[in-house]
Design an enzyme around this catalytic site. Structure first.
Site, PDB file in Angstrom:
ATOM      1  N   ASP A   1      -9.181   6.723  -1.311  1.00 27.50           N
ATOM      2  CA  ASP A   1      -8.075   7.273  -2.085  1.00 27.50           C
ATOM      3  C   ASP A   1      -8.656   7.938  -3.321  1.00 27.50           C
ATOM      4  O   ASP A   1      -9.878   8.109  -3.434  1.00 27.50           O
ATOM      5  CB  ASP A   1      -7.060   6.176  -2.440  1.00 27.50           C
ATOM      6  CG  ASP A   1      -7.618   5.164  -3.438  1.00 27.50           C
ATOM      7  OD1 ASP A   1      -8.830   5.196  -3.743  1.00 27.50           O
ATOM      8  OD2 ASP A   1      -6.826   4.330  -3.928  1.00 27.50           O
TER       9      ASP A   1
ATOM     10  N   TYR B   1      -5.778   6.393   5.275  1.00 23.71           N
ATOM     11  CA  TYR B   1      -5.947   5.465   4.160  1.00 23.71           C
ATOM     12  C   TYR B   1      -5.178   4.155   4.389  1.00 23.71           C
ATOM     13  O   TYR B   1      -5.739   3.062   4.273  1.00 23.71           O
ATOM     14  CB  TYR B   1      -5.485   6.092   2.843  1.00 23.71           C
ATOM     15  CG  TYR B   1      -5.309   5.051   1.774  1.00 23.71           C
ATOM     16  CD1 TYR B   1      -6.409   4.517   1.119  1.00 23.71           C
ATOM     17  CD2 TYR B   1      -4.045   4.531   1.473  1.00 23.71           C
ATOM     18  CE1 TYR B   1      -6.270   3.513   0.174  1.00 23.71           C
ATOM     19  CE2 TYR B   1      -3.894   3.527   0.528  1.00 23.71           C
ATOM     20  CZ  TYR B   1      -4.997   3.021  -0.108  1.00 23.71           C
ATOM     21  OH  TYR B   1      -4.865   2.015  -1.027  1.00 23.71           O
TER      22      TYR B   1
ATOM     23  N   GLU C   1       0.821  -1.213   0.000  1.00 24.07           N
ATOM     24  CA  GLU C   1       0.000   0.000   0.000  1.00 24.07           C
ATOM     25  C   GLU C   1       0.854   1.262   0.000  1.00 24.07           C
ATOM     26  O   GLU C   1       0.517   2.251  -0.650  1.00 24.07           O
ATOM     27  CB  GLU C   1      -0.950  -0.001   1.206  1.00 24.07           C
ATOM     28  CG  GLU C   1      -2.093  -0.987   1.098  1.00 24.07           C
ATOM     29  CD  GLU C   1      -3.010  -0.708  -0.082  1.00 24.07           C
ATOM     30  OE1 GLU C   1      -3.084   0.456  -0.528  1.00 24.07           O
ATOM     31  OE2 GLU C   1      -3.653  -1.656  -0.569  1.00 24.07           O
TER      32      GLU C   1
END
Length: 455
Positions: A182, A164, A82
């Site tokens: 996002d 996030y 990520e």
């Protein structure tokens, strides 16, 4: 009469949304009232069902999505992926992720790495601060007991893990029913709800989080969140959405509006935001090559070294290696650029052509513009080949590396270092110039070596 009334109501709603969209596009301030109520229960269920079914059939085969029984390893893999995926294309990340996991398969192995090793592994991905946070986070977790945090709130205490990333890790690796937001998610939800508000505004972003939290599937939160992001990355793209194959097109308000009004298109949502104007910076970059003190059997100088300096630990490209450079006030000529470089080299390395070294060659190589997210940096590149009195050993013994961290490396080491794309481009420019000059004049190296000292 009922049908006619419904049609009039629908037309009025379409007109109202169209007017709102146009107001928002012409206004600098977000129209927060444009974000309407949450999805209905029926909409929510249909979106969940359609997205999960579509994802099951179309999910991309990516290395970080491989099944992993060990929870801590699973969390670590999701975390690394990520962070790498932020501001970077999936296809680019795959090779970096595989190399990273091969070198540091666990958080414990990463925690033992040096920042320089991590930066070298990260070279080319950009946004190097992300790599530093990964290392700091790994060290913090290992130092506090080797256990990964298991909730969103605990994850957010780790350096570099924001809303996030925490949501992605918690939902994908830990199966916690929490949302992620996002750019892809914002785009999908903005079109589903026909939201005409500035997607960069902090209050608007909070609304998107609220809508995403409502949608996330309580039983398959990780798959749902990945499906939502995958939809935005592959079908619901910024400029060319594939509405005909979208699994949630029936629930898409933007698509519905566009079908009733030809002046509105799906790509009107979310509203386009004017990008911040980039700052223009200028610098003089000097590739300093110091001739070795030995000659090969064919008369060529060997053991040549390139001078590298380390950037400050804070700020742009923190802690990374580069060629000596100085900032310039603007576009300046060759003479003031060289004067600035000479002052820098004399101050920090006692490299003074009149006293401590001879200039074998000095040439303007060219100009190169390197674009960062917020800065447009124009670099004036020159090559400077020096012969140092006393050789490299004398230079090393004189300097205090605590003032400006530096090192000298040969061409082979330099070629294998994890340099930024900007530094590598500068080096390539210098090597290309050398090759061109060498091919046009094979005796050039000999001429340079026999050149008298410049005092």
């Amino acid at each position: 009469m009922v049908v006619k009334k419904k049609k009039q109501t629908a037309n009025a709603a379409v007109a109202n949304r169209r007017q709102t969209l146009r107001r928002c596009q012409s206004s600098k301030k977000p129209e927060l009232q444009d974000i309407e109520d949450l999805f209905s229960e029926d909409e929510t269920e249909k979106i969940r069902e359609a997205l999960l079914k579509w994802y099951g059939l179309n999910r991309r085969d990516l290395p970080w999505r491989e099944e992993e029984e060990d929870v801590d390893v699973r969390v670590y893999r999701v975390w690394v992926s990520e962070v790498m995926l932020q501001q970077t294309r999936v296809q680019t990340v795959i090779q970096y992720f595989n190399r990273w996991m091969s070198k540091w398969p666990t958080i414990h192995s990463l925690a033992q790495a040096s920042l320089e090793e991590v930066n070298e592994m990260w070279a080319g991905l950009g946004y190097y601060r992300r790599a530093r946070f990964l290392l700091e986070g790994a060290r913090k977790i290992v130092a506090e007991g080797d256990q990964f945090p298991k909730t969103v709130s605990q994850l957010q205490k780790i350096p570099g893990i924001g809303d996030y990333t925490a949501g992605a890790i918690a939902s994908i690796a830990l199966k916690e029913a929490v949302p992620v937001v996002d750019g892809n998610v914002i785009r999908v939800i903005a079109r589903l709800k026909a939201i005409a508000a500035n997607p960069k505004d902090s209050l608007t972003v909070k609304k998107f989080w609220k809508l995403a939290a409502q949608l996330v599937d309580p039983f398959q939160p990780g798959d749902f969140n990945q499906a939502l992001m995958e939809l935005g990355a592959t079908l619901c793209t910024p400029t060319s959405p594939s509405c005909g194959t979208c699994p949630v097109s029936d629930q898409c308000s933007a698509l519905s509006i566009s079908r009733h009004d030809s002046s509105v298109v799906v790509t009107d949502y979310p509203v386009k935001v004017v990008k911040t104007k980039q700052r223009h910076d200028f610098s003089a970059v000097c590739v300093v090559e110091i001739l070795g003190d030995e000659e090969s059997s064919n008369g060529h100088q060997i053991n040549n070294k390139f001078l590298l300096v380390k950037r400050p630990d804070e700020g742009l490209l923190a802690g990374l290696w580069e060629f000596p450079s100085v900032s310039l006030a603007g576009e300046v000529g060759l003479v003031p650029r060289r004067k600035a470089i000479d002052q820098y080299l004399n101050k920090y390395f006692t490299l003074n052509p009149r006293k401590t070294c001879d200039i074998v060659s000095r040439e303007h190589v060219g100009e190169y513009v390197h674009v960062f997210s917020h800065i447009r940096l124009k670099m004036y590149v020159e090559s400077l080949i020096l012969r140092v009195e006393g050789g490299m050993n004398d230079l090393v013994s004189k300097r205090d590396k605590e003032i400006v961290p530096w090192k000298c490396v040969d061409a082979e080491v330099l070629s294998n270092m994890g340099l930024t794309s900007g530094v590598r481009k500068v080096y390539t420019m210098v090597q290309k110039l050398k090759q061109e000059k060498s091919s046009s004049d094979p005796d050039l190296d000999i001429k340079k070596r026999k050149r008298p000292s410049i005092k």
